[in-house]
Design a protein around this motif. Structure first.
Motif, short mmCIF file in Angstrom:
data_model
loop_
_atom_site.label_atom_id
_atom_site.label_comp_id
_atom_site.label_asym_id
_atom_site.label_seq_id
_atom_site.Cartn_x
_atom_site.Cartn_y
_atom_site.Cartn_z
N GLN A 146 -41.47 43.35 6.53
CA GLN A 146 -41.31 42.55 5.76
C GLN A 146 -39.87 42.21 6.17
OE1 GLN A 146 -41.61 42.37 1.30
NE2 GLN A 146 -39.54 43.03 1.22
N GLU A 147 -38.96 40.80 5.79
CA GLU A 147 -37.83 40.73 6.02
C GLU A 147 -37.36 39.76 5.44
OE1 GLU A 147 -36.46 39.60 10.42
OE2 GLU A 147 -38.08 40.13 11.43
N MET A 148 -35.99 39.60 4.77
CA MET A 148 -35.24 38.81 4.20
C MET A 148 -34.11 38.05 4.63
SD MET A 148 -33.59 39.51 0.40
CE MET A 148 -32.13 40.87 1.06
N ARG A 149 -34.70 36.90 4.77
CA ARG A 149 -33.55 35.95 5.44
C ARG A 149 -32.20 34.79 4.15
NH1 ARG A 149 -33.69 36.74 10.86
NH2 ARG A 149 -35.52 37.35 11.72
N ASP A 150 -30.74 35.79 4.94
CA ASP A 150 -30.22 34.88 4.28
C ASP A 150 -30.25 34.83 3.03
OD1 ASP A 150 -29.05 34.87 6.96
OD2 ASP A 150 -29.67 32.97 6.78
N SER A 178 -35.73 26.38 -0.03
CA SER A 178 -36.67 24.91 -0.40
C SER A 178 -36.07 23.87 -0.28
CB SER A 178 -37.71 25.14 -1.77
OG SER A 178 -38.16 26.34 -1.44
N ILE A 179 -34.76 24.31 -1.15
CA ILE A 179 -34.29 23.06 -0.70
C ILE A 179 -33.33 22.71 0.63
CG2 ILE A 179 -31.33 21.51 -2.20
CD1 ILE A 179 -32.07 23.98 -4.80
N LEU A 180 -32.52 23.79 0.96
CA LEU A 180 -32.05 23.61 1.47
C LEU A 180 -32.88 23.13 3.11
CD1 LEU A 180 -28.67 26.72 1.57
CD2 LEU A 180 -29.09 24.53 1.77
N TYR A 181 -33.92 24.09 3.03
CA TYR A 181 -34.63 23.74 5.10
C TYR A 181 -35.99 23.32 4.16
CZ TYR A 181 -31.22 27.57 6.21
OH TYR A 181 -29.86 28.27 6.41
N VAL A 228 -40.04 22.15 14.44
CA VAL A 228 -40.87 24.01 14.09
C VAL A 228 -39.13 24.35 12.61
CG1 VAL A 228 -40.41 26.16 14.67
CG2 VAL A 228 -40.92 24.53 16.09
N PRO A 229 -40.73 24.38 11.46
CA PRO A 229 -39.76 25.11 10.17
C PRO A 229 -38.51 25.98 11.07
CG PRO A 229 -41.96 25.01 10.01
CD PRO A 229 -42.20 24.85 11.65
N VAL A 230 -38.06 26.88 9.55
CA VAL A 230 -36.80 27.64 10.41
C VAL A 230 -37.31 29.30 10.13
CG1 VAL A 230 -34.68 28.42 9.17
CG2 VAL A 230 -35.08 26.33 9.45
N SER A 231 -38.36 29.19 9.60
CA SER A 231 -39.03 30.53 8.66
C SER A 231 -39.89 31.44 10.47
CB SER A 231 -39.62 30.45 8.00
OG SER A 231 -40.75 29.36 7.86
N GLU A 232 -40.23 29.80 11.21
CA GLU A 232 -40.83 30.10 12.30
C GLU A 232 -39.72 29.88 13.73
OE1 GLU A 232 -43.90 28.87 13.15
OE2 GLU A 232 -45.29 28.88 10.90
#
Length: 590
Positions: free
Chosen positions: A343-347, A385-388, A482-486
């Motif tokens: 599990q990773e929590m990004r920013d 959701s708002i930023l990316y 490419v989405p930020v999460s990938e």
């Protein structure tokens, strides 16, 4: 029998190397002014001077001239000139007897050539597999004959005949006007084939004997092959379970062989801790610490099972955790299934979770194949959701990989290469909890990822090692962006040093790690490094963005009583010396 060849060659050289010497006797310790050779063709002038130990500007060597001529005779004999003679030695002294000039006349004689070669008693198929050096018409050298006999013994030993004997029956000399031929006759006693009748280990106090014998991959009643024994030793070393694996003790009884592997238990479990510090910048008033903690149990309870626990704080707002387990040798095959959760929590913008089932197959000690399959979930918060423009997604994926490594040491490799590549394919579905859309009705998106890593180590001299790492990553989807999460994340202590952990994002990234290492112990070294990266990503407004980043610095790995201490100090583009990133790590085995 190689000893008989040496005796015959030495006797022949001594009989032919009696020099005819003329000139003055030695007068004190004169200095050699110059030396001239006549008749020397098979050797170069430099080789002759080195063999005789004659250095202009220095005194004559000890034991001159007898010891020097004996060495020269040996050198000529090894090159196939057994008729070598010193015709004359002329020594010219200076008036003050402090300098001497030498003229040495040599008669090399005819070269001895290999004539007929015969060997009886050895299977013809095995004989054809021997890489021989002696061939008819080539110069006969005693060292080549010894080498051929050694190769024959190695082939026999690796074909189930470790008790074979080879006898030199005769060396027959035939003379012609221009050369001398040497006919060689050997006889072989292969004996009976030998099989393994007992395989055991000593010195193990934690690791189960069944685990050790399983890792050797030797089977009872299989044909004795010395290469298989050597491979078994290498496999035991590569497990990482033991502090030392000594040479096996082999004893023969009739047609059976007993092999005992002496091992010394080591600390196969480890604690890896890293503490990093990012200094303040213009946009950040205060610096902050980062860190990593990892527990690895490579030989859980002496069974060979693997357990891994990992936690890392990548930056001020991001952290990651991971748990993994691997079960060794199912169905009595080198198949190793496992499970992993991370599990990773990004920013604080989204959370990424991944479950993975794995299976690893290593048919050889330097090569492994693997398969991963699992599910990856991205859970964004309102800010993400708002930023990316992130949505809650579920991705089912499968990946295959291969790993090849010939590094001679786990901690401080001096030579070898490692290559790793992985290809992943996945299908992602978006699931927006705020809409009435059912997850199964969303349009799937195909994703692909490829990873390539190549590492090389050279040992040019002494304790110096050059290390080169080449790495590449690429992510593709059916979407325009490419989405930020990938996207690929890189930067930091394990990729491009001199920058914050995972500071950069990209669809395509490649970087190089170059190090000059000076080894100061089995696990210790100091080094200088230069890292450079190229990356690109496609953005919604700016379009295609490309960048190049470079990091450089120095580091230390020092084995202490607490464990392996690591310190890296890296500078990125535009950093002053006091703005470098510091990473302090400690690996403790227990």
């Amino acid at each position: 029998m190689p000893g008989m060849v040496c005796i015959a060659v030495a006797a022949c050289m001594i009989l032919h190397a009696a020099p005819a010497v003329s000139g003055a006797a030695s007068k004190g310790e004169p200095v050699l002014e110059n030396v001239r050779f006549e008749g020397v063709k098979a050797l170069s002038r430099g080789q002759a001077e080195e063999i005789l130990d004659l250095v202009p500007g220095k005194p004559l060597p000890e034991g001159w001239p007898d010891a020097s001529f004996f060495r020269l005779g040996q050198a000529y004999g090894s090159e196939g000139f057994w008729e070598f003679q010193v015709d004359s030695l002329i020594e010219a002294w200076s008036p003050d007897s402090q300098r001497i000039s030498i003229v040495l006349r040599i008669r090399e004689g005819r070269p001895f050539l290999t004539g007929r070669f015969s060997c009886s008693g050895m299977d013809s198929a095995l004989m054809r597999s021997v890489p021989r050096r002696l061939h008819s018409g080539r110069r006969f050298r005693a060292r080549d004959l010894e080498s051929d006999i050694g190769e024959m013994l190695s082939v026999l030993e690796d074909s189930g005949f470790p008790l074979s004997e080879i006898r030199l029956d005769s060396l027959t000399v035939r003379e012609t006007d221009v050369s001398v031929w040497v006919d060689v006759r050997l006889s072989v006693s292969q004996g009976d084939s030998v099989r393994l009748t007992r395989i055991s280990a000593t010195g193990n106090t934690l690791t189960r004997s069944s685990v050790i014998l399983r890792e050797t991959r030797l089977r009872m009643k299989e044909l004795f092959r010395i290469s298989r024994i050597e491979e078994a030793v290498d496999r035991l070393k590569r497990t990482g379970f033991f502090a030392a694996v000594h040479e096996p003790v082999i004893s023969f009884t009739g047609q059976g062989a007993d092999v005992v592997f002496p091992i010394q238990e080591g600390n196969s479990s480890s604690f890896d801790g890293v503490l990093g510090y990012t200094p303040p910048t213009r946009n950040m008033q205060r610096g902050y610490f980062t860190g990593r903690i990892q527990f690895s149990f490579k030989n859980l309870f002496g069974t060979g099972r693997f357990l891994d626990a990992y936690w890392e704080k990548k930056d001020r707002l991001s952290e990651a955790m991971r748990f993994g387990y691997e079960e060794p040798w199912i169905f009595k095959k080198p198949l190793h299934p496992g499970v992993r959760f991370q599990q990773e929590m990004r920013d604080t913008t989204y959370v990424e979770r991944e479950w993975r089932l794995t299976v690893r197959y290593n048919p050889w000690n330097v090569f492994s194949l693997g398969l991963h399959t699992g599910q990856r979930t991205v859970l964004p918060d309102s800010l993400g959701s708002i930023l990316y423009g992130l949505e809650q997604t579920h991705t089912h994926f499968v990946s295959v990989w291969l790993d090849y490594s010939t590094f001679n040491d786990l901690w401080n490799p001096r030579k070898g290469v490692r290559y790793y590549t992985e290809v992943r394919a996945g299908r992602r579905r978006d699931q927006n909890p705020d809409s009435l859309q059912v997850a199964g009705e969303s349009v799937p998106v195909d994703t692909r990822m490829i990873q390539i890593d190549a590492e090389m180590a050279w040992n040019p001299a002494g304790w110096q090692v050059l290390y080169l790492g080449l790495h590449g990553r690429e992510v593709k989807t059916d979407e325009p962006l490419v989405p930020v999460s990938e996207q690929i994340r890189f930067g930091g202590s394990r990729t491009v040093r001199g920058y914050e952990e995972d500071f950069f994002r990209a669809d395509l990234a490649a970087w190089i790690n170059l190090e000059y290492r000076y080894l100061i112990g089995k696990k210790s070294r100091v080094f200088l490094f230069l890292d450079s990266a190229f990356f690109q990503r496609r953005q919604k407004v700016e379009g295609l963005f490309r960048g190049v980043k470079t990091g450089y610095g120095f580091g230390l790995r020092l084995e202490t009583r607490l464990g392996l201490l690591g310190i890296d100090y890296g500078l990125g583009d535009g950093d002053g010396f006091m703005q470098g990133k510091v990473h302090v790590g400690l690996v403790n085995e227990f």
